[in-house]
Design a protein around this motif. Structure first.
Motif, PDB file in Angstrom:
ATOM      1  N   GLY A  49      44.171  55.506  58.529  1.00 33.30           N
ATOM      2  CA  GLY A  49      44.056  54.051  58.599  1.00 33.30           C
ATOM      3  C   GLY A  49      44.874  53.347  57.532  1.00 33.30           C
ATOM      4  N   LEU A  50      44.785  53.833  56.286  1.00 30.18           N
ATOM      5  CA  LEU A  50      45.524  53.188  55.194  1.00 30.18           C
ATOM      6  C   LEU A  50      47.031  53.411  55.328  1.00 30.18           C
ATOM      7  N   SER A  52      48.777  53.961  58.078  1.00 32.97           N
ATOM      8  CA  SER A  52      49.265  53.125  59.177  1.00 32.97           C
ATOM      9  C   SER A  52      49.264  51.651  58.791  1.00 32.97           C
ATOM     10  N   SER A  53      48.227  51.231  58.057  1.00 31.61           N
ATOM     11  CA  SER A  53      48.127  49.828  57.654  1.00 31.61           C
ATOM     12  C   SER A  53      49.272  49.422  56.745  1.00 31.61           C
ATOM     13  N   VAL A  56      52.457  49.024  59.002  1.00 33.63           N
ATOM     14  CA  VAL A  56      52.357  47.837  59.860  1.00 33.63           C
ATOM     15  C   VAL A  56      52.373  46.565  59.017  1.00 33.63           C
ATOM     16  N   PHE A  57      51.675  46.585  57.873  1.00 36.48           N
ATOM     17  CA  PHE A  57      51.620  45.425  56.979  1.00 36.48           C
ATOM     18  C   PHE A  57      53.020  45.094  56.459  1.00 36.48           C
ATOM     19  N   ASN A 264      48.500  43.426  50.285  1.00 37.25           N
ATOM     20  CA  ASN A 264      49.479  44.433  50.671  1.00 37.25           C
ATOM     21  C   ASN A 264      49.645  45.490  49.583  1.00 37.25           C
ATOM     22  N   VAL A 267      46.411  47.685  49.383  1.00 37.70           N
ATOM     23  CA  VAL A 267      46.336  48.682  50.452  1.00 37.70           C
ATOM     24  C   VAL A 267      47.281  49.850  50.149  1.00 37.70           C
TER      25      VAL A 267
END
Length: 401
Positions: A49-50, A52-53, A56-57, A264, A267
């Motif tokens: 999750g992190l 990918s985030s 994408v972020f 950002n 994360v």
């Protein structure tokens, strides 16, 4: 690395993917795995999750919000990581393992600084790529990172050349070439930036491997970040001063939002923390499989969030590359064992939970149809597809604001 890093400013990990921020010695296991009540799947899900985030972020900030200053974003991530790791070193015990590393000024200048230079170059090139290519295509190109690491290790004398191994990894290259041919939005400058980023990252990983050949210099990802982040922040900051600062103003910062920039960086830093727990609670095999799953999910996320078209030829080429990647990292025997175990688990699920298995089959069919329609739509109905993708992208961007 064998692990692809998701650049935080980037991608890094490892597996990762990504660069992102530096992850070293992915096979390092903690002396004693601490017992906790959380299932290992939690750490896998958190890392995926992190990771990918972050990707994408970064894409959203650099592309959707028109913040065309990737070097600044990289520098900001590294500055944030420097501040946080320095605070952690002074006020917590999390980074106490750094005291076991015989780090001197001479070692720092001769080892950390050169590695930091290549790390900065990989981050700069990797983030520049987001201005030109889709997230899906970038992930496909990143599949060649193990090949670049292998060739770099040969050229730098870290390992001996092996033609059998080269033949094995050539499957990855063939798959990525097929995927590149099928890419609709191919931009040469973006492709070259990504290739350069992969090469710089491969050289960095081999230099890290050479540094860690002695047990004295084994570091977990957070400790390595403690040493690398300050040097990389200074290097990237110097490049930003001459290349981006003259054309950058506060309006650009306000357009993205200070809170979004802070979130950002947070994360990206949490990704490094999740890597520490993932390595400590699982194994390098789990890390490899998690990286492959993460890459596949990112391709789908790119199609849904940013409306990036993926053709059937690309899907086929990427599938070939992923099979080659797993064969290279796991070996034929391990893959046979995993396939056998998977078959047994599937049969047991059919006997114990038939409804769950039917739902999984339905989901697999739905995803397959989505990929097929997503691949054919841009060619059959380009105008309608563009309107649909633009509508999805606008909706997601508005929700993010």
């Amino acid at each position: 690395m064998s692990d692809e890093k998701t650049r935080s400013s980037v991608e890094a990990a490892r597996d990762t993917s990504a660069p992102v921020l530096p992850t070293v010695n992915p096979n390092l296991q903690t002396p004693q795995k601490p017992s906790d009540k959380l299932h290992p799947a939690f750490y896998v899900a958190a890392w995926i999750g992190l990771s990918s985030s972050v990707i994408v972020f970064n894409k959203w900030i650099l592309s959707s919000r028109k913040f065309e200053f990737p070097i600044f974003l990289t520098t900001w991530h590294l500055l944030f990581a420097t501040i946080v790791t320095q605070l952690m070193a002074r006020f917590t015990t999390i980074l106490d393992s750094r005291k076991k590393v015989p780090m001197t000024g001479r070692v720092y200048l001769r080892a950390i600084i050169p590695i930091g230079i290549f790390f900065s170059l990989s981050l700069i090139c990797g983030n520049q790529t987001y201005l030109y290519l889709s997230v899906a295509f970038i992930q496909m190109l990143k599949a060649t990172t193990p090949v670049a690491v292998l060739l770099s290790s040969w050229f730098m004398g870290v390992s001996k050349a092996d033609m059998k191994t080269l033949a094995n990894v050539s499957v990855i290259v063939i798959g990525v070439i097929i995927a590149s041919i099928g890419e609709i939005k191919f931009v040469m400058i973006g492709f070259l930036f990504q290739v350069a980023g992969i090469i710089f990252e491969a050289v960095r990983l081999v230099m890290v491997q050479r540094l860690l050949s002695s047990d004295e210099f084994k570091m977990d990802p957070l400790v390595s970040l403690y040493y690398y982040a300050p040097a990389c922040a200074i290097i990237n900051g110097a490049v930003w001063l001459f290349y981006e600062m003259p054309r950058m103003g506060m309006d650009d910062i306000y357009r993205v939002g200070c809170f979004n920039l802070l979130l950002n960086a947070l994360v990206a830093f949490m990704l490094n923390v999740s890597v520490v727990f993932l390595i400590g609670r699982t194994s390098s095999l789990v890390l490899t499989l998690s990286g492959v799953l993460k890459d596949i999910l990112l391709v789908f996320a790119s199609m849904i969030i940013f409306g990036d078209p993926v053709t059937l030829l690309q899907a086929f080429g990427y599938g070939v590359a992923l099979v080659g990647l797993m064969f290279y990292k796991l070996g034929a025997q391990k893959m046979k064992e995993l396939i056998g175990q998977g078959g047994m688990a599937w049969a047991e699920m059919g006997a114990a939970r038939p409804v769950t298995r039917k739902l999984l089959i339905f989901a697999l069919v739905a995803v397959t149809l989505f990929v097929l329609l997503g691949g054919l739509a841009p060619r059959i109905a380009p105008e309608s597809t563009k309107k649909l993708y633009d509508g999805i992208g606008t909706y997601v961007a508005d929700k993010a604001i």
